[in-house]
Write a protein that holds these residues in place. Structure first.
Motif, PDB file in Angstrom:
ATOM      1  N   ARG A  83      19.283  -5.069 -23.189  1.00 15.63           N
ATOM      2  CA  ARG A  83      18.267  -5.990 -22.702  1.00 15.63           C
ATOM      3  C   ARG A  83      17.565  -5.410 -21.481  1.00 15.63           C
ATOM      4  N   LEU A  84      16.369  -5.887 -21.227  1.00 12.74           N
ATOM      5  CA  LEU A  84      15.640  -5.553 -20.011  1.00 12.74           C
ATOM      6  C   LEU A  84      14.970  -6.810 -19.478  1.00 12.74           C
ATOM      7  N   HIS A  85      14.989  -6.944 -18.172  1.00 17.60           N
ATOM      8  CA  HIS A  85      14.257  -8.014 -17.496  1.00 17.60           C
ATOM      9  C   HIS A  85      13.337  -7.331 -16.491  1.00 17.60           C
ATOM     10  N   LEU A  86      12.040  -7.326 -16.793  1.00 20.15           N
ATOM     11  CA  LEU A  86      11.070  -6.579 -16.009  1.00 20.15           C
ATOM     12  C   LEU A  86       9.948  -7.484 -15.511  1.00 20.15           C
ATOM     13  N   VAL A  87       9.421  -7.139 -14.333  1.00 22.56           N
ATOM     14  CA  VAL A  87       8.307  -7.866 -13.733  1.00 22.56           C
ATOM     15  C   VAL A  87       7.192  -6.878 -13.431  1.00 22.56           C
ATOM     16  N   ASN A  88       5.942  -7.253 -13.731  1.00 19.23           N
ATOM     17  CA  ASN A  88       4.782  -6.432 -13.404  1.00 19.23           C
ATOM     18  C   ASN A  88       3.996  -7.143 -12.301  1.00 19.23           C
ATOM     19  N   PRO A  89       4.022  -6.622 -11.050  1.00 22.92           N
ATOM     20  CA  PRO A  89       3.336  -7.324  -9.954  1.00 22.92           C
ATOM     21  C   PRO A  89       1.820  -7.266 -10.056  1.00 22.92           C
ATOM     22  N   HIS A  90       1.288  -6.329 -10.835  1.00 20.82           N
ATOM     23  CA  HIS A  90      -0.160  -6.209 -10.982  1.00 20.82           C
ATOM     24  C   HIS A  90      -0.733  -7.319 -11.865  1.00 20.82           C
ATOM     25  N   THR A  91      -0.029  -7.649 -12.925  1.00 22.81           N
ATOM     26  CA  THR A  91      -0.528  -8.618 -13.899  1.00 22.81           C
ATOM     27  C   THR A  91       0.177  -9.969 -13.816  1.00 22.81           C
ATOM     28  N   GLY A  92       1.328 -10.009 -13.142  1.00 25.18           N
ATOM     29  CA  GLY A  92       2.112 -11.233 -13.090  1.00 25.18           C
ATOM     30  C   GLY A  92       2.931 -11.461 -14.352  1.00 25.18           C
ATOM     31  N   GLU A  93       2.906 -10.514 -15.295  1.00 15.44           N
ATOM     32  CA  GLU A  93       3.633 -10.669 -16.557  1.00 15.44           C
ATOM     33  C   GLU A  93       5.102 -10.284 -16.398  1.00 15.44           C
ATOM     34  N   THR A  94       5.924 -10.795 -17.304  1.00 18.42           N
ATOM     35  CA  THR A  94       7.345 -10.442 -17.338  1.00 18.42           C
ATOM     36  C   THR A  94       7.757 -10.107 -18.768  1.00 18.42           C
ATOM     37  N   PHE A  95       8.794  -9.322 -18.865  1.00 14.96           N
ATOM     38  CA  PHE A  95       9.466  -9.090 -20.151  1.00 14.96           C
ATOM     39  C   PHE A  95      10.940  -9.379 -19.911  1.00 14.96           C
ATOM     40  N   ASP A  96      11.519 -10.226 -20.728  1.00 21.58           N
ATOM     41  CA  ASP A  96      12.930 -10.577 -20.566  1.00 21.58           C
ATOM     42  C   ASP A  96      13.539 -10.796 -21.939  1.00 21.58           C
ATOM     43  N   GLY A  97      14.301  -9.825 -22.403  1.00 22.68           N
ATOM     44  CA  GLY A  97      14.933  -9.971 -23.702  1.00 22.68           C
ATOM     45  C   GLY A  97      15.483  -8.655 -24.214  1.00 22.68           C
ATOM     46  N   PRO A  98      16.085  -8.668 -25.405  1.00 22.26           N
ATOM     47  CA  PRO A  98      16.629  -7.446 -25.990  1.00 22.26           C
ATOM     48  C   PRO A  98      15.527  -6.542 -26.520  1.00 22.26           C
ATOM     49  N   TYR A  99      15.745  -5.241 -26.425  1.00 19.72           N
ATOM     50  CA  TYR A  99      14.798  -4.289 -27.008  1.00 19.72           C
ATOM     51  C   TYR A  99      15.492  -3.315 -27.958  1.00 19.72           C
TER      52      TYR A  99
ATOM     53  N   ASP B 116       6.005  -5.204 -27.772  1.00 16.79           N
ATOM     54  CA  ASP B 116       5.748  -6.052 -26.605  1.00 16.79           C
ATOM     55  C   ASP B 116       5.855  -5.228 -25.315  1.00 16.79           C
ATOM     56  N   LEU B 117       6.824  -4.327 -25.262  1.00 15.09           N
ATOM     57  CA  LEU B 117       6.979  -3.488 -24.079  1.00 15.09           C
ATOM     58  C   LEU B 117       5.827  -2.500 -23.941  1.00 15.09           C
ATOM     59  N   ASP B 118       5.332  -1.983 -25.050  1.00 13.30           N
ATOM     60  CA  ASP B 118       4.166  -1.101 -24.992  1.00 13.30           C
ATOM     61  C   ASP B 118       2.988  -1.820 -24.331  1.00 13.30           C
ATOM     62  N   ALA B 119       2.813  -3.103 -24.675  1.00 11.46           N
ATOM     63  CA  ALA B 119       1.730  -3.885 -24.075  1.00 11.46           C
ATOM     64  C   ALA B 119       2.035  -4.207 -22.613  1.00 11.46           C
ATOM     65  N   PHE B 120       3.266  -4.571 -22.332  1.00 11.34           N
ATOM     66  CA  PHE B 120       3.655  -4.915 -20.965  1.00 11.34           C
ATOM     67  C   PHE B 120       3.502  -3.724 -20.026  1.00 11.34           C
ATOM     68  N   LEU B 121       3.809  -2.519 -20.511  1.00 18.05           N
ATOM     69  CA  LEU B 121       3.789  -1.307 -19.696  1.00 18.05           C
ATOM     70  C   LEU B 121       2.462  -0.550 -19.827  1.00 18.05           C
ATOM     71  N   ARG B 122       1.430  -1.240 -20.232  1.00 16.72           N
ATOM     72  CA  ARG B 122       0.116  -0.619 -20.411  1.00 16.72           C
ATOM     73  C   ARG B 122      -0.456  -0.166 -19.066  1.00 16.72           C
ATOM     74  N   ASP B 123      -1.507   0.625 -19.128  1.00 13.87           N
ATOM     75  CA  ASP B 123      -2.268   1.001 -17.947  1.00 13.87           C
ATOM     76  C   ASP B 123      -3.045  -0.245 -17.497  1.00 13.87           C
ATOM     77  N   PHE B 124      -2.616  -0.856 -16.400  1.00 17.81           N
ATOM     78  CA  PHE B 124      -3.239  -2.118 -16.006  1.00 17.81           C
ATOM     79  C   PHE B 124      -4.655  -1.920 -15.464  1.00 17.81           C
ATOM     80  N   HIS B 125      -5.006  -0.679 -15.116  1.00 17.00           N
ATOM     81  CA  HIS B 125      -6.372  -0.413 -14.667  1.00 17.00           C
ATOM     82  C   HIS B 125      -7.369  -0.534 -15.816  1.00 17.00           C
ATOM     83  N   SER B 126      -6.992   0.030 -16.967  1.00 21.35           N
ATOM     84  CA  SER B 126      -7.911   0.061 -18.105  1.00 21.35           C
ATOM     85  C   SER B 126      -7.543  -0.903 -19.225  1.00 21.35           C
ATOM     86  N   GLY B 127      -6.296  -1.340 -19.243  1.00 25.72           N
ATOM     87  CA  GLY B 127      -5.830  -2.191 -20.334  1.00 25.72           C
ATOM     88  C   GLY B 127      -5.360  -1.410 -21.542  1.00 25.72           C
ATOM     89  N   GLU B 128      -5.476  -0.078 -21.512  1.00 24.63           N
ATOM     90  CA  GLU B 128      -5.047   0.732 -22.655  1.00 24.63           C
ATOM     91  C   GLU B 128      -3.524   0.872 -22.663  1.00 24.63           C
TER      92      GLU B 128
END
Length: 221
Positions: free
Chosen positions: A31-47, A60-72
Protein backbone atom coordinates in the motif's frame (compact mmCIF):
# COMPACT_ATOMS: atom_id res chain seq x y z
CA UNK A 1 2.63 -60.99 -4.37
CA UNK A 2 2.21 -63.18 -1.27
CA UNK A 3 0.37 -62.16 1.89
CA UNK A 4 3.59 -61.63 3.92
CA UNK A 5 5.01 -59.15 1.36
CA UNK A 6 1.74 -57.23 1.23
CA UNK A 7 1.67 -56.86 5.03
CA UNK A 8 5.28 -55.57 4.98
CA UNK A 9 4.48 -52.94 2.37
CA UNK A 10 1.47 -51.69 4.32
CA UNK A 11 3.56 -51.45 7.49
CA UNK A 12 6.29 -49.45 5.74
CA UNK A 13 3.73 -47.05 4.28
CA UNK A 14 2.17 -46.52 7.69
CA UNK A 15 5.58 -45.63 9.13
CA UNK A 16 6.20 -42.84 6.60
CA UNK A 17 5.33 -39.27 7.68
CA UNK A 18 2.20 -37.83 6.11
CA UNK A 19 2.76 -35.83 2.92
CA UNK A 20 3.00 -32.09 3.59
CA UNK A 21 0.62 -30.03 1.53
CA UNK A 22 1.92 -26.52 0.78
CA UNK A 23 -0.62 -23.95 1.83
CA UNK A 24 -1.00 -20.92 -0.44
CA UNK A 25 0.92 -17.91 0.87
CA UNK A 26 -1.12 -14.83 1.66
CA UNK A 27 -1.12 -12.21 -1.07
CA UNK A 28 1.73 -9.71 -0.67
CA UNK A 29 -0.38 -6.57 -0.68
CA UNK A 30 1.60 -3.32 -0.79
CA UNK A 31 0.00 0.00 0.00
CA UNK A 32 0.94 3.65 -0.37
CA UNK A 33 -0.50 6.74 1.26
CA UNK A 34 0.72 9.80 -0.64
CA UNK A 35 -0.07 13.52 -0.60
CA UNK A 36 0.61 16.02 -3.41
CA UNK A 37 0.93 19.56 -1.95
CA UNK A 38 0.77 21.14 -5.41
CA UNK A 39 -2.64 19.76 -6.35
CA UNK A 40 -4.08 18.85 -2.95
CA UNK A 41 -4.68 15.30 -4.23
CA UNK A 42 -4.03 12.10 -2.28
CA UNK A 43 -3.54 8.45 -3.10
CA UNK A 44 -4.31 5.95 -0.36
CA UNK A 45 -4.64 2.27 -1.13
CA UNK A 46 -2.98 -0.89 -2.44
CA UNK A 47 -0.97 -0.79 -5.65
CA UNK A 48 0.44 -4.34 -5.64
CA UNK A 49 -0.90 -7.74 -4.59
CA UNK A 50 0.35 -11.32 -4.74
CA UNK A 51 -0.09 -11.36 -8.51
CA UNK A 52 1.89 -8.18 -9.14
CA UNK A 53 1.07 -4.51 -9.74
CA UNK A 54 -2.65 -3.70 -9.70
CA UNK A 55 -3.36 -2.18 -13.11
CA UNK A 56 -6.09 0.26 -12.03
CA UNK A 57 -4.08 1.48 -9.06
CA UNK A 58 -0.95 1.97 -11.15
CA UNK A 59 -2.95 4.04 -13.65
CA UNK A 60 -4.25 6.14 -10.78
CA UNK A 61 -0.69 6.63 -9.55
CA UNK A 62 0.48 7.62 -13.03
CA UNK A 63 -2.13 10.40 -12.93
CA UNK A 64 -1.37 11.35 -9.33
CA UNK A 65 2.38 11.58 -10.04
CA UNK A 66 1.94 13.57 -13.25
CA UNK A 67 3.89 16.71 -14.10
CA UNK A 68 1.71 19.21 -12.26
CA UNK A 69 3.12 22.09 -14.32
CA UNK A 70 1.82 20.73 -17.61
CA UNK A 71 -0.66 18.06 -16.56
CA UNK A 72 1.15 15.45 -18.67
CA UNK A 73 1.66 11.98 -17.26
CA UNK A 74 3.78 8.96 -18.06
CA UNK A 75 3.98 5.32 -17.04
CA UNK A 76 5.77 5.45 -13.70
CA UNK A 77 8.38 2.82 -12.91
CA UNK A 78 6.81 0.42 -10.41
CA UNK A 79 10.32 -0.13 -9.06
CA UNK A 80 10.44 3.41 -7.64
CA UNK A 81 7.04 2.85 -6.02
CA UNK A 82 8.41 -0.32 -4.41
CA UNK A 83 11.50 1.63 -3.33
CA UNK A 84 9.27 4.18 -1.62
CA UNK A 85 7.03 1.54 -0.01
CA UNK A 86 10.05 -0.33 1.38
CA UNK A 87 11.57 2.94 2.59
CA UNK A 88 8.39 3.84 4.46
CA UNK A 89 8.36 0.40 6.06
CA UNK A 90 12.02 0.81 6.96
CA UNK A 91 11.41 3.96 9.00
CA UNK A 92 7.98 3.00 10.35
CA UNK A 93 6.07 5.64 8.38
CA UNK A 94 2.77 5.19 6.58
CA UNK A 95 2.53 8.42 4.56
CA UNK A 96 4.79 10.54 2.35
CA UNK A 97 4.47 13.94 0.71
CA UNK A 98 5.50 13.86 -2.95
CA UNK A 99 7.03 17.16 -4.08
CA UNK A 100 8.07 16.05 -7.56
CA UNK A 101 7.64 12.92 -9.67
CA UNK A 102 7.35 12.85 -13.45
CA UNK A 103 8.69 15.89 -15.32
CA UNK A 104 8.38 16.68 -19.01
CA UNK A 105 11.58 17.81 -20.76
CA UNK A 106 10.14 21.34 -20.86
CA UNK A 107 9.47 21.40 -17.11
CA UNK A 108 12.87 19.95 -16.30
CA UNK A 109 14.59 22.55 -18.50
CA UNK A 110 12.64 25.33 -16.79
CA UNK A 111 13.61 24.05 -13.33
CA UNK A 112 17.24 23.66 -14.40
CA UNK A 113 17.27 27.36 -15.37
CA UNK A 114 15.65 28.58 -12.16
CA UNK A 115 16.80 26.15 -9.45
CA UNK A 116 20.05 24.57 -8.34
CA UNK A 117 20.55 20.81 -8.26
CA UNK A 118 18.30 19.94 -11.22
CA UNK A 119 20.01 17.50 -13.57
CA UNK A 120 19.76 17.95 -17.34
CA UNK A 121 19.07 14.23 -17.80
CA UNK A 122 17.15 13.72 -14.57
CA UNK A 123 15.55 10.37 -13.76
CA UNK A 124 12.33 12.38 -13.28
CA UNK A 125 12.12 12.56 -17.08
CA UNK A 126 11.67 8.78 -17.27
CA UNK A 127 9.21 8.33 -14.40
CA UNK A 128 11.91 6.73 -12.25
CA UNK A 129 12.32 9.37 -9.52
CA UNK A 130 10.44 10.86 -6.59
CA UNK A 131 11.24 13.83 -4.37
CA UNK A 132 9.59 13.23 -1.00
CA UNK A 133 9.26 14.70 2.47
CA UNK A 134 8.63 12.62 5.59
CA UNK A 135 8.59 15.09 8.44
CA UNK A 136 10.78 14.31 11.45
CA UNK A 137 12.04 11.00 10.05
CA UNK A 138 13.51 12.48 6.89
CA UNK A 139 17.17 12.21 7.96
CA UNK A 140 16.62 8.63 9.08
CA UNK A 141 14.92 7.85 5.76
CA UNK A 142 17.91 9.23 3.86
CA UNK A 143 20.24 6.83 5.68
CA UNK A 144 17.91 3.87 5.21
CA UNK A 145 17.45 4.64 1.50
CA UNK A 146 21.21 4.81 0.92
CA UNK A 147 21.73 1.53 2.76
CA UNK A 148 19.22 -0.16 0.44
CA UNK A 149 21.48 0.43 -2.59
CA UNK A 150 18.42 0.54 -4.85
CA UNK A 151 19.39 3.58 -6.94
CA UNK A 152 20.11 7.26 -6.47
CA UNK A 153 19.51 9.03 -3.16
CA UNK A 154 19.85 12.81 -2.93
CA UNK A 155 19.77 14.60 0.43
CA UNK A 156 18.54 18.20 0.59
CA UNK A 157 18.47 18.91 4.35
CA UNK A 158 17.81 22.65 4.13
CA UNK A 159 14.99 22.09 1.66
CA UNK A 160 13.47 19.31 3.77
CA UNK A 161 13.25 16.56 1.17
CA UNK A 162 15.08 13.57 -0.27
CA UNK A 163 15.26 12.34 -3.86
CA UNK A 164 15.05 8.62 -4.64
CA UNK A 165 15.30 6.97 -8.04
CA UNK A 166 15.89 3.61 -9.67
CA UNK A 167 18.83 4.73 -11.77
CA UNK A 168 22.45 3.78 -11.01
CA UNK A 169 23.37 3.54 -7.32
CA UNK A 170 24.84 6.89 -6.25
CA UNK A 171 24.45 9.42 -3.43
CA UNK A 172 24.76 13.20 -3.22
CA UNK A 173 24.04 15.96 -0.73
CA UNK A 174 23.18 19.60 -1.43
CA UNK A 175 22.77 21.57 1.78
CA UNK A 176 21.83 24.80 0.04
CA UNK A 177 24.09 26.92 2.22
CA UNK A 178 24.15 30.39 0.71
CA UNK A 179 21.93 29.39 -2.23
CA UNK A 180 19.45 31.95 -3.50
CA UNK A 181 15.87 31.14 -4.51
CA UNK A 182 16.02 27.68 -2.97
CA UNK A 183 12.73 25.76 -3.03
CA UNK A 184 11.72 24.86 0.52
CA UNK A 185 8.95 22.67 1.91
CA UNK A 186 7.93 23.41 5.50
CA UNK A 187 5.50 20.52 5.90
CA UNK A 188 2.46 22.40 4.67
CA UNK A 189 3.45 24.59 1.73
CA UNK A 190 6.14 25.31 -0.82
CA UNK A 191 7.94 28.63 -0.89
CA UNK A 192 11.12 30.28 -2.09
CA UNK A 193 13.75 31.62 0.24
CA UNK A 194 15.72 34.56 -1.10
CA UNK A 195 18.87 36.21 0.28
CA UNK A 196 18.37 38.15 3.51
CA UNK A 197 21.25 40.60 3.01
CA UNK A 198 23.81 41.51 0.31
CA UNK A 199 26.73 39.11 0.03
CA UNK A 200 30.30 40.20 0.65
CA UNK A 201 33.04 39.57 -1.93
CA UNK A 202 34.27 36.55 0.05
CA UNK A 203 30.73 35.21 0.32
CA UNK A 204 30.16 35.63 -3.40
CA UNK A 205 33.37 33.70 -4.17
CA UNK A 206 32.30 30.96 -1.78
CA UNK A 207 28.85 30.87 -3.40
CA UNK A 208 30.38 30.54 -6.86
CA UNK A 209 32.39 27.54 -5.68
CA UNK A 210 29.24 26.02 -4.15
CA UNK A 211 27.28 26.56 -7.34
CA UNK A 212 30.00 24.99 -9.48
CA UNK A 213 30.04 21.98 -7.15
CA UNK A 214 26.23 21.77 -7.18
CA UNK A 215 26.06 21.91 -10.97
CA UNK A 216 28.68 19.15 -11.25
CA UNK A 217 26.73 16.90 -8.89
CA UNK A 218 23.40 17.70 -10.52
CA UNK A 219 24.63 16.56 -13.93
CA UNK A 220 25.19 13.09 -12.45
CA UNK A 221 21.74 12.41 -11.03
Amino acid sequence: MNRRSLIAMVACAAALPPTAHALPRPAAVRRLHLVNPHTGETFDGPYRDGKGPIADAVRDLDAFLRDFHSGEKTQMDVGVLDFLADLLDGVGETKATVLSAYRTPETNAMLARTMFGVAEHSQHLYGRALDISLGSKLAQAMGVARAMQRGGVGWYPNSNFIHIDTGPVRNWTLDGTGFENLLLFDGSRLHFQGPRRPLSVAQRLALQRQLAHAEFIARHH
